[in-house]
Design a protein around this motif. Sequence first.
Motif, PDB file in Angstrom:
ATOM      1  N   UNK A 160     -24.846 -23.679 -18.069  1.00 55.27           N
ATOM      2  CA  UNK A 160     -25.488 -24.898 -18.586  1.00 55.27           C
ATOM      3  C   UNK A 160     -26.860 -24.611 -19.189  1.00 55.27           C
ATOM      4  N   UNK A 161     -27.634 -23.720 -18.575  1.00 56.04           N
ATOM      5  CA  UNK A 161     -28.963 -23.417 -19.109  1.00 56.04           C
ATOM      6  C   UNK A 161     -28.883 -22.617 -20.405  1.00 56.04           C
ATOM      7  N   UNK A 162     -27.966 -21.674 -20.466  1.00 57.24           N
ATOM      8  CA  UNK A 162     -27.797 -20.907 -21.707  1.00 57.24           C
ATOM      9  C   UNK A 162     -27.345 -21.809 -22.841  1.00 57.24           C
ATOM     10  N   UNK A 163     -26.448 -22.753 -22.548  1.00 58.99           N
ATOM     11  CA  UNK A 163     -26.016 -23.694 -23.580  1.00 58.99           C
ATOM     12  C   UNK A 163     -27.180 -24.566 -24.029  1.00 58.99           C
ATOM     13  N   UNK A 183     -15.340 -26.492 -19.594  1.00 58.07           N
ATOM     14  CA  UNK A 183     -15.887 -26.395 -18.243  1.00 58.07           C
ATOM     15  C   UNK A 183     -17.042 -25.394 -18.188  1.00 58.07           C
ATOM     16  N   UNK A 184     -18.102 -25.796 -17.500  1.00 57.49           N
ATOM     17  CA  UNK A 184     -19.200 -24.879 -17.214  1.00 57.49           C
ATOM     18  C   UNK A 184     -18.818 -23.970 -16.036  1.00 57.49           C
ATOM     19  N   UNK A 185     -19.648 -22.968 -15.795  1.00 59.44           N
ATOM     20  CA  UNK A 185     -19.417 -22.104 -14.631  1.00 59.44           C
ATOM     21  C   UNK A 185     -19.408 -22.910 -13.338  1.00 59.44           C
ATOM     22  N   UNK A 186     -20.334 -23.875 -13.227  1.00 61.07           N
ATOM     23  CA  UNK A 186     -20.413 -24.704 -12.017  1.00 61.07           C
ATOM     24  C   UNK A 186     -19.170 -25.572 -11.858  1.00 61.07           C
ATOM     25  N   UNK A 187     -18.715 -26.172 -12.949  1.00 60.93           N
ATOM     26  CA  UNK A 187     -17.498 -26.993 -12.880  1.00 60.93           C
ATOM     27  C   UNK A 187     -16.289 -26.146 -12.504  1.00 60.93           C
ATOM     28  N   UNK A 188     -16.242 -24.938 -13.029  1.00 58.24           N
ATOM     29  CA  UNK A 188     -15.157 -24.031 -12.680  1.00 58.24           C
ATOM     30  C   UNK A 188     -15.199 -23.709 -11.197  1.00 58.24           C
ATOM     31  N   UNK A 211     -23.097 -18.444 -24.907  1.00 54.85           N
ATOM     32  CA  UNK A 211     -23.622 -19.311 -23.853  1.00 54.85           C
ATOM     33  C   UNK A 211     -23.182 -18.903 -22.451  1.00 54.85           C
ATOM     34  N   UNK A 212     -22.773 -17.641 -22.294  1.00 55.32           N
ATOM     35  CA  UNK A 212     -22.330 -17.165 -20.985  1.00 55.32           C
ATOM     36  C   UNK A 212     -22.282 -15.647 -20.999  1.00 55.32           C
ATOM     37  N   UNK A 213     -22.174 -15.060 -19.820  1.00 55.47           N
ATOM     38  CA  UNK A 213     -21.893 -13.627 -19.684  1.00 55.47           C
ATOM     39  C   UNK A 213     -20.888 -13.463 -18.548  1.00 55.47           C
ATOM     40  N   UNK A 214     -20.080 -12.411 -18.575  1.00 50.74           N
ATOM     41  CA  UNK A 214     -19.132 -12.200 -17.486  1.00 50.74           C
ATOM     42  C   UNK A 214     -19.818 -12.120 -16.118  1.00 50.74           C
ATOM     43  N   UNK A 215     -20.924 -11.386 -16.036  1.00 48.88           N
ATOM     44  CA  UNK A 215     -21.623 -11.245 -14.753  1.00 48.88           C
ATOM     45  C   UNK A 215     -22.119 -12.591 -14.245  1.00 48.88           C
ATOM     46  N   UNK A 216     -22.656 -13.402 -15.133  1.00 51.42           N
ATOM     47  CA  UNK A 216     -23.185 -14.704 -14.737  1.00 51.42           C
ATOM     48  C   UNK A 216     -22.077 -15.638 -14.274  1.00 51.42           C
TER      49      UNK A 216
END
Length: 249
Positions: A160-163, A183-188, A211-216
């Motif tokens: 969400x912050x990167x987006x 879906x965001x990482x949090x929603x996932x 707007x994301x990375x695999x590690x994040x």
Amino acid sequence: MLNFYMISSGSKGNSTIIWDEYDLVIIDCGISMKKFSEKTSALGIDGLEKSIFISHEHSDHSSGVKMISRKLNADVYSRQRTLERIKMYNGYGINGQVAMGNFTVTPVSVSHDAVDPVVYIIRNRGIKISVVSDLGMVNDELINEMKDSDIMAIEANHDTEMLKNGPYTEPLKRRIRSDYGHLSNEQSGEAINASVSDNTRIILTHLSEKNNTPDLAIETVKSYLNNRKKKYISIESASQDLGSTLYKF
């Protein structure tokens, strides 16, 4: 033996294959026939009966379906309005579960900015696989359908912050964040937490390159699950170029 392999995952093209001794099920064809052939040439799938299931009409899920279905002599299944939108007039419109050989494939309607988008739950002799991507929210029906999956391949599109701080235009950011977006990482993490079981292998999919990375994505979901003491077998992130691990049951 049942096999699962996500060929490609991301905004430039998505495709997943699941097969046993007799049948090959392809979920989405957003890649070229050339890439499909390169990625599957060593898997020994040539002699299998082949079926393609399209989740929705967006090009990163459907652009290769005409060529791939023709080359593989594969039947194509999707919602009727999706078939019309991608001009697959010889495809089969589906409302409920489809059976072929040892497989059953169940479409579940989701919230996304497409004409009639679905995700798919695939079962084969006691093994359950959920392929869940391109949706802005997760409802109770989908949670119930995903429960006790042996493989849960689910979208973790953006942080969400990167987006928020990223290069996209404000209208595009609003679209992605909406209930009809991604879906965001949090929603996932929330969805996985509500449906995961001890036997689940988690694959995070459709990650945004900007707007994301695999590690994040992995760390966010792992933290969410670990804080709630949820157990699972493994977690990985599928990529555009490498896809996922090849799983065998």
